[in-house]
Design a protein around this motif. Structure first.
Motif, PDB file in Angstrom:
ATOM      1  N   PRO A 273      46.372 -69.662 -39.140  1.00  0.00           N
ATOM      2  CA  PRO A 273      47.200 -69.243 -37.990  1.00  0.00           C
ATOM      3  C   PRO A 273      48.685 -69.375 -37.983  1.00  0.00           C
ATOM      4  N   GLN A 274      49.033 -70.336 -38.862  1.00  0.00           N
ATOM      5  CA  GLN A 274      50.557 -70.617 -39.017  1.00  0.00           C
ATOM      6  C   GLN A 274      51.188 -69.570 -39.645  1.00  0.00           C
ATOM      7  N   GLN A 275      50.565 -68.755 -40.378  1.00  0.00           N
ATOM      8  CA  GLN A 275      51.131 -67.759 -41.338  1.00  0.00           C
ATOM      9  C   GLN A 275      51.262 -66.432 -40.672  1.00  0.00           C
ATOM     10  N   LEU A 276      52.482 -65.804 -40.894  1.00  0.00           N
ATOM     11  CA  LEU A 276      52.721 -64.322 -40.415  1.00  0.00           C
ATOM     12  C   LEU A 276      52.409 -63.317 -41.458  1.00  0.00           C
ATOM     13  N   HIS A 277      51.580 -62.437 -41.139  1.00  0.00           N
ATOM     14  CA  HIS A 277      51.213 -61.007 -42.165  1.00  0.00           C
ATOM     15  C   HIS A 277      51.540 -59.983 -41.679  1.00  0.00           C
ATOM     16  N   ILE A 278      52.472 -59.293 -42.390  1.00  0.00           N
ATOM     17  CA  ILE A 278      52.920 -57.953 -42.189  1.00  0.00           C
ATOM     18  C   ILE A 278      52.392 -57.132 -43.366  1.00  0.00           C
ATOM     19  N   CYS A 279      51.865 -56.049 -42.935  1.00  0.00           N
ATOM     20  CA  CYS A 279      51.235 -55.107 -44.108  1.00  0.00           C
ATOM     21  C   CYS A 279      51.816 -53.862 -43.792  1.00  0.00           C
ATOM     22  N   TYR A 280      52.364 -53.364 -45.008  1.00  0.00           N
ATOM     23  CA  TYR A 280      53.037 -51.945 -44.961  1.00  0.00           C
ATOM     24  C   TYR A 280      51.677 -51.234 -45.611  1.00  0.00           C
ATOM     25  N   CYS A 281      51.180 -50.518 -44.718  1.00  0.00           N
ATOM     26  CA  CYS A 281      50.086 -49.455 -45.010  1.00  0.00           C
ATOM     27  C   CYS A 281      50.271 -48.298 -45.516  1.00  0.00           C
ATOM     28  N   HIS A 282      50.115 -48.033 -46.765  1.00  0.00           N
ATOM     29  CA  HIS A 282      50.450 -46.656 -47.472  1.00  0.00           C
ATOM     30  C   HIS A 282      49.030 -45.617 -46.807  1.00  0.00           C
ATOM     31  N   THR A 283      47.792 -46.136 -46.743  1.00  0.00           N
ATOM     32  CA  THR A 283      46.935 -45.534 -46.271  1.00  0.00           C
ATOM     33  C   THR A 283      45.755 -46.469 -45.897  1.00  0.00           C
ATOM     34  N   PRO A 284      44.951 -46.220 -44.904  1.00  0.00           N
ATOM     35  CA  PRO A 284      43.516 -46.814 -45.028  1.00  0.00           C
ATOM     36  C   PRO A 284      42.729 -46.361 -46.202  1.00  0.00           C
ATOM     37  N   MET A 285      42.076 -47.316 -46.431  1.00  0.00           N
ATOM     38  CA  MET A 285      41.194 -46.995 -48.251  1.00  0.00           C
ATOM     39  C   MET A 285      40.423 -45.459 -47.820  1.00  0.00           C
ATOM     40  N   ARG A 286      41.072 -44.628 -48.664  1.00  0.00           N
ATOM     41  CA  ARG A 286      40.660 -43.426 -48.580  1.00  0.00           C
ATOM     42  C   ARG A 286      39.281 -42.865 -49.017  1.00  0.00           C
ATOM     43  N   TYR A 287      38.672 -43.501 -50.233  1.00  0.00           N
ATOM     44  CA  TYR A 287      37.518 -43.347 -50.429  1.00  0.00           C
ATOM     45  C   TYR A 287      36.359 -44.015 -49.591  1.00  0.00           C
ATOM     46  N   ALA A 288      36.709 -44.883 -48.827  1.00  0.00           N
ATOM     47  CA  ALA A 288      35.729 -45.368 -47.748  1.00  0.00           C
ATOM     48  C   ALA A 288      35.762 -44.582 -46.441  1.00  0.00           C
ATOM     49  N   TRP A 289      37.150 -43.792 -46.216  1.00  0.00           N
ATOM     50  CA  TRP A 289      36.949 -42.919 -44.940  1.00  0.00           C
ATOM     51  C   TRP A 289      37.108 -41.634 -45.041  1.00  0.00           C
ATOM     52  N   ASP A 290      38.416 -41.035 -45.274  1.00  0.00           N
ATOM     53  CA  ASP A 290      38.523 -39.638 -45.351  1.00  0.00           C
ATOM     54  C   ASP A 290      37.666 -38.905 -46.333  1.00  0.00           C
ATOM     55  N   LEU A 291      37.885 -39.630 -47.539  1.00  0.00           N
ATOM     56  CA  LEU A 291      37.536 -39.079 -48.895  1.00  0.00           C
ATOM     57  C   LEU A 291      35.857 -39.292 -49.219  1.00  0.00           C
ATOM     58  N   THR A 292      35.334 -40.048 -48.186  1.00  0.00           N
ATOM     59  CA  THR A 292      33.929 -40.270 -48.671  1.00  0.00           C
ATOM     60  C   THR A 292      33.061 -39.279 -49.289  1.00  0.00           C
ATOM     61  N   PHE A 293      33.080 -38.178 -48.547  1.00  0.00           N
ATOM     62  CA  PHE A 293      32.164 -36.847 -48.841  1.00  0.00           C
ATOM     63  C   PHE A 293      32.665 -36.166 -50.110  1.00  0.00           C
ATOM     64  N   ASP A 294      34.030 -36.278 -50.369  1.00  0.00           N
ATOM     65  CA  ASP A 294      34.605 -35.768 -51.629  1.00  0.00           C
ATOM     66  C   ASP A 294      34.330 -36.727 -52.771  1.00  0.00           C
ATOM     67  N   TYR A 295      34.196 -37.944 -52.515  1.00  0.00           N
ATOM     68  CA  TYR A 295      34.042 -39.058 -53.707  1.00  0.00           C
ATOM     69  C   TYR A 295      32.523 -38.861 -53.955  1.00  0.00           C
ATOM     70  N   LEU A 296      31.602 -38.661 -53.009  1.00  0.00           N
ATOM     71  CA  LEU A 296      30.157 -38.638 -53.271  1.00  0.00           C
ATOM     72  C   LEU A 296      29.689 -37.299 -54.041  1.00  0.00           C
ATOM     73  N   SER A 297      30.421 -36.204 -53.457  1.00  0.00           N
ATOM     74  CA  SER A 297      30.207 -34.892 -54.106  1.00  0.00           C
ATOM     75  C   SER A 297      30.715 -34.776 -55.585  1.00  0.00           C
TER      76      SER A 297
END
Length: 393
Positions: free
Chosen positions: A107-131
């Motif tokens: 709780p004492q630490q500050l965490h700043i994330c530069y997000c290039h993308t939410p994990m593509r193969y877990a979200w948007d590309l799930t069906f591409d990955y599977l096929s």
């Protein structure tokens, strides 16, 4: 008192040289931070900006074939990132396109994330990955689907470990909200436009530069140019390389991997740069414009934020969009470009690309970092503490 910083990235290898690595490199120009990653094979690479640097890694470093990428150990990535002990740091800066944001903090630490993308193969590309993978078929396909389900749950949960999100585009900010229900501030990534020579005289060929994986849709580009009969140069490597070589007609040159110097020369000389993927940002589109080369791109994702369609911006257009990922739509866009190619100003492309220069990124990143530090210190001081209000778009 000076603050102690840790910078966490997913993996550092000679093969990983995309936009996320440019962000890491630029951040280290401005902030003295210790670097951590799942694996590191850059600190021993004499050509790397990280050569000789001490970098903290995880148990994945010693696993077989880790040098060629840890994606094969996908189920282990969340466990591995959680093993990094960063309790000695005041501020954690993560550069995340997979699991780096899932680092454990106090709780004492500050965490700043530069997000290039939410994990593509877990979200948007799930069906591409599977096929596209044999792991997506048969009995093992059920196991793969279950693992991806578990990965999505961990990914959404670990977003709560981040205090402030930065997105590399408005498109990515929307995806962060969709996946994590978290607000993100947009700071476009740095593009080293000075690396690319500017040239007004172009030659009679089109160009695409890309990793040759299914979601980049390079095969779509090749199919379109097979029908058009116009000269196309394809630069890049990946699992689809041989299939694309077999698909290409004589008017399409598939050069495979090429060093940066060769890529720069082709990009400078090309009549237009062609891109068919839906990218979160799309650094290659900006690099092409830096050369004064117009862009023909699929009109979705980050391209809408980096390219100006000449039909909407007659005096400052830098490219053309096509509206569906199909060969017919691309053919129509190329034919439109052939009719209007003299309307494009190389100078407008360079001017537009200048808006993504490293200095602009550095100034905005540092200003946001300072804002977060002040806000975090004030909001979570004992006398001022209250739970943040929920955000709704």
């Amino acid at each position: 008192m000076s603050l102690k910083y840790a910078l966490v990235h997913e993996w550092l290898t000679p093969q990983a040289t995309g936009g996320s690595e440019l962000v890491v490199q630029e951040v280290l120009q401005h902030i003295e931070a210790d670097v951590y990653a799942l694996i590191d094979f850059e600190s021993t690479n004499p050509q790397s900006y990280l050569f000789g640097r001490s970098i903290g890694t995880t148990f994945l470093q010693s696993l077989p074939f880790a040098r060629n990428g840890v994606q094969k150990y996908l189920p282990l990535l969340p466990i591995a990132i959680e093993q990094l002990d960063l309790r000695d740091y005041d501020v954690i800066l993560s550069s995340s396109h997979a699991v780096a944001k899932g680092i454990l903090s106090t709780p004492q630490q500050l965490h700043i994330c530069y997000c290039h993308t939410p994990m593509r193969y877990a979200w948007d590309l799930t069906f591409d990955y599977l096929s596209s993978s044999r792991m997506g078929r048969g009995p093992q396909g059920l196991i793969t689907r279950y693992l991806l389900h578990q990965l999505r749950q961990w990914d959404a949960l670990s977003a709560n470990r981040v205090d402030y999100f930065i997105a590399n585009s408005v498109h990515t900010a929307r995806r962060i909200w969709r996946c994590y229900r978290r607000q993100a501030t947009v700071i476009y990534p740095p593009v080293n436009i000075e690396r690319f020579p500017f040239q007004t005289q172009k030659e009679d060929f089109y160009l695409t530069v890309s990793r040759l994986v299914s979601y980049k849709r390079v095969s779509l580009i090749v199919q379109a140019f097979n029908q058009l009969g116009l000269p196309l140069v394809v630069i890049g490597t990946g699992p689809d390389l041989e299939a694309i070589r077999k698909l290409a007609q004589p008017n399409v040159q598939v050069l495979g991997f090429q060093p940066d110097s060769v890529v720069e020369q082709y990009m400078t000389r090309a009549k237009a740069f062609v891109y068919a993927a839906c990218e979160d940002f799309g650094i290659a589109l900006v690099e092409a414009q830096a050369c004064g080369t117009p862009v023909i791109a699929y009109g979705a994702g980050g391209a809408l934020e980096t390219v100006r369609d000449i039909r909407q911006h007659p005096n400052s257009g830098t490219g053309l969009f096509f509206q569906s990922q199909s060969a017919d739509a691309l053919i129509e866009a190329v034919n439109t470009f052939e009719r209007s190619k003299n309307s494009f100003s190389p100078e407008q492309g360079r001017l537009n690309a200048a808006g993504f220069a490293p200095k602009i990124f550095g100034d905005r990143y540092l200003a946001f970092l300072e804002q977060c530090q002040e806000g975090y210190k004030s909001q979570f001081s004992p006398e001022n503490f209250k739970f943040p209000q929920a955000y709704s778009p």
